[in-house]
Motif scaffolding. Structure first.
Motif, PDB file in Angstrom:
ATOM      1  N   PRO A   1      29.291  35.248  41.263  1.00  0.00           N
ATOM      2  CA  PRO A   1      30.661  34.812  40.986  1.00  0.00           C
ATOM      3  C   PRO A   1      31.783  35.319  41.855  1.00  0.00           C
ATOM      4  CG  PRO A   1      30.044  36.267  39.110  1.00  0.00           C
ATOM      5  CD  PRO A   1      28.780  36.078  39.927  1.00  0.00           C
ATOM      6  N   ALA A   2      32.705  34.704  41.988  1.00  0.00           N
ATOM      7  CA  ALA A   2      33.797  35.149  42.856  1.00  0.00           C
ATOM      8  C   ALA A   2      35.203  34.527  42.471  1.00  0.00           C
ATOM      9  CB  ALA A   2      33.742  35.069  44.291  1.00  0.00           C
ATOM     10  N   ILE A   3      36.399  35.061  42.519  1.00  0.00           N
ATOM     11  CA  ILE A   3      37.642  34.335  41.872  1.00  0.00           C
ATOM     12  C   ILE A   3      38.425  34.534  43.182  1.00  0.00           C
ATOM     13  CG2 ILE A   3      37.258  34.604  39.536  1.00  0.00           C
ATOM     14  CD1 ILE A   3      39.071  37.271  39.838  1.00  0.00           C
ATOM     15  N   ASP A   4      39.688  33.790  43.244  1.00  0.00           N
ATOM     16  CA  ASP A   4      40.842  34.193  43.788  1.00  0.00           C
ATOM     17  C   ASP A   4      41.220  35.607  43.465  1.00  0.00           C
ATOM     18  OD1 ASP A   4      43.405  34.180  45.139  1.00  0.00           O
ATOM     19  OD2 ASP A   4      44.204  32.587  44.221  1.00  0.00           O
ATOM     20  N   PRO A   5      41.446  36.592  44.623  1.00  0.00           N
ATOM     21  CA  PRO A   5      41.708  37.971  44.093  1.00  0.00           C
ATOM     22  C   PRO A   5      43.117  37.859  43.639  1.00  0.00           C
ATOM     23  CG  PRO A   5      40.837  37.843  46.509  1.00  0.00           C
ATOM     24  CD  PRO A   5      40.915  36.441  46.113  1.00  0.00           C
ATOM     25  N   ALA A   6      43.927  37.101  43.917  1.00  0.00           N
ATOM     26  CA  ALA A   6      45.193  37.085  43.041  1.00  0.00           C
ATOM     27  C   ALA A   6      45.170  36.897  41.709  1.00  0.00           C
ATOM     28  CB  ALA A   6      46.217  35.929  43.834  1.00  0.00           C
ATOM     29  N   LYS A   7      43.944  36.413  41.295  1.00  0.00           N
ATOM     30  CA  LYS A   7      43.920  36.009  39.852  1.00  0.00           C
ATOM     31  C   LYS A   7      43.259  37.210  38.932  1.00  0.00           C
ATOM     32  CE  LYS A   7      45.922  32.385  39.821  1.00  0.00           C
ATOM     33  NZ  LYS A   7      45.590  30.962  40.040  1.00  0.00           N
ATOM     34  N   ALA A   8      42.855  38.429  39.662  1.00  0.00           N
ATOM     35  CA  ALA A   8      41.988  39.485  39.098  1.00  0.00           C
ATOM     36  C   ALA A   8      42.934  39.887  37.876  1.00  0.00           C
ATOM     37  CB  ALA A   8      42.040  40.447  40.037  1.00  0.00           C
ATOM     38  N   MET A   9      42.323  40.164  36.773  1.00  0.00           N
ATOM     39  CA  MET A   9      42.849  40.644  35.511  1.00  0.00           C
ATOM     40  C   MET A   9      43.794  39.793  34.835  1.00  0.00           C
ATOM     41  SD  MET A   9      42.924  44.522  36.313  1.00  0.00           S
ATOM     42  CE  MET A   9      44.307  44.560  37.161  1.00  0.00           C
ATOM     43  N   ARG A  10      44.129  38.621  35.434  1.00  0.00           N
ATOM     44  CA  ARG A  10      45.106  37.720  35.033  1.00  0.00           C
ATOM     45  C   ARG A  10      44.197  36.403  34.385  1.00  0.00           C
ATOM     46  NH1 ARG A  10      50.097  37.833  38.737  1.00  0.00           N
ATOM     47  NH2 ARG A  10      50.074  40.079  39.516  1.00  0.00           N
TER      48      ARG A  10
END
Ligand SMILES: [Fe+2]
Length: 468
Positions: A350-359
């Motif tokens: 899995p991967a996310i938009d790095p701007a959304k890490a911990m948000r």
């Protein structure tokens, strides 16, 4: 004639090699304006007849895909670990690997585990690029030449046998690096938690008792906590020391139960140990906090997957995996709510938009297998966008027959703000490797561009993007 099984087996036909930096000339489609920088990837390579038994057995090979103003370049280089150098010098294998061994093979110097091949991930922190293995010392890599600088000690804080896992995580808001490692012991298994400041100095190390001497591959960070999904996949360290492979020394003990540990990331103190049934998880997706609750997103499975990482017959058994979102109360130490996304594609990486890490994060991307329900060698052939607020239908890219996708996708934001997904490709029919670029919001459209390398390279596991 190529059968379906033989196509999948060709994933490991390319042993991987040092490749000098070269311009990628075979580009299909039109590349969008991607940010300038380098996508570093790491994963096992160098599979040969003596070590073709487990996906984790290969040596770490760093790949670098560099996006300049005018062109794209690719280079790869093996991590010159102690294991790699000793074996190259001897002209034969000397050390035990994750899933294969031989009489007289060696562990690390203090018999606490394998001599690390540094073959899982690559992390950029405090101006240093570090190659990491399942557990062992980090190896520093020159970001331009990909030469191995040497073992990385963080100013003497880490030794060759410090338990130090592959999935170190950097908090983008503080530039701190967090990591963990397990001290395996049947009597007093311990989780070691590390925090390094933005300049790379170790500022916290804590030791937390575990309920079993189990392997842990990944963890998650929230603004307050380091979060560990602890599944009872137990490593018998005595068995490893007496000659077993890691794979043979591992036992799935569901009766011991799974727990989530919430650890205060500043002090390293255990805040809550929350029972969570008897599932397994290899990778977390993200973690954030809402109204005092911890929201942990993971990929859950009914049992571990390492025993189906058999090379070349990967993933031969039917596979089940489910994205799961858990709301955890650190005060009462209880699971408040669980949401799962039902799918039959065995999602992983899995991967996310790095701007959304911990948000708060509504969406993530992962690889999937169209044949997950069936027996027989298989590999990832789907890239899927999942939404927590609207689980179905899902936006999916299905690769053509004989073409596979691999490793953790990379999410990057283009110059004009568009979000793009980059994913590795392996064309088993034409024996070529490459990378695809897809619009993160419209995977079904297929790649807007594909870049093909001059020589194939095995699928890597994890990577990181370093802007130039
Ligand atoms: Fe991983």
């Amino acid at each position: 004639m190529l059968t379906l099984a033989s196509i999948e087996e060709r994933l490991f036909d390319c042993p991987g090699a040092d490749q000098r930096r070269a311009t990628v000339r075979a580009i299909e489609g039109e590349l969008p304006p991607l940010p300038l920088g380098t996508w570093y990837l790491n994963g096992p390579a160098g599979f040969d007849a003596g070590s073709r038994s487990h996906w984790l057995d290969g040596d770490g090979l760093i790949r670098a895909v560099t996006f300049n103003r005018r062109e794209i370049q690719f280079a790869s280089r093996f991590v010159r670990t102690r294991k790699y150098r000793d074996e190259q010098r001897a002209g034969r294998r000397l050390y035990r690997a994750f899933g294969s061994g031989f009489p007289g093979d060696s562990l690390n110097g203090r018999l606490t585990g394998l001599e690390s091949p540094a073959n899982i991930s690559v992390v950029n922190h405090a101006g240093r690029l570090l190659a990491l293995g399942e557990q062992g010392e980090p190896w520093e890599i020159d970001p331009v030449t990909l030469e191995t600088v040497g073992p990385y000690t963080a100013g003497g804080a880490l030794s060759p046998v410090t338990p130090f896992a592959a999935h170190a995580r950097v908090d983008p808001s503080t530039s701190e690096l967090f990591n963990f490692g397990v001290s395996f012991s049947p009597e007093r298994p311990m989780l070691n938690v590390f925090r390094f400041d933005a300049s790379g100095h170790l500022v916290m190390r804590s030791r937390i008792p575990l309920h079993c001497s189990c392997v842990i591959h990944d963890f998650a960070l929230s603004p307050t906590y380091a979060v560990f999904y602890v599944s009872p996949y137990v490593l018998d360290i005595a068995q490893l020391r007496s000659g077993s492979t890691v794979m043979d020394a591992l036992t799935w003990r569901p009766e011991l139960g799974t727990r989530v540990l919430l650890v205060d990331r500043m002090s390293g103190a255990l805040v809550a140990s929350i029972p969570l049934g008897r599932q397994y998880s290899l990778h977390t997706i993200n973690c954030h906090e809402e109204d005092g609750l911890v929201v942990l997103d993971v990929i859950e499975m009914p049992r571990p997957v390492y025993d189906v990482y058999t090379v070349p017959r990967l993933f031969e058994s039917p596979l089940a995996a489910t994205p799961a979102r858990m709301l955890l109360d650190p005060v009462s130490g209880a699971l408040v709510r669980r949401q799962t996304i039902r799918c039959g594609c065995a999602p992983e990486f899995p991967a996310i938009d790095p701007a959304k890490a911990m948000r708060p994060c509504r969406q993530f991307w992962a690889l999937g297998m169209s044949a997950a329900r069936y027996t027989g060698a298989k590999f990832f052939d789907e890239l899927i966008a999942f939404r927590w607020d609207d689980p179905s239908p899902r936006d999916t890219y299905q690769s053509p027959p004989g073409v596979f996708v691999g490793g953790e996708p990379l999410l990057v934001r283009g110059d004009e703000g568009s979000l793009w997904v980059l994913v590795q490709l392996f064309d088993a029919v034409r024996l070529r490797s490459g990378f695809a670029v897809l619009a993160a919001g419209d995977l079904a459209l297929g790649p807007v561009a594909q870049m093909w390398l001059d020589s194939p390279t095995p699928m890597a596991f994890h990577g990181t993007f370093v802007p130039s």
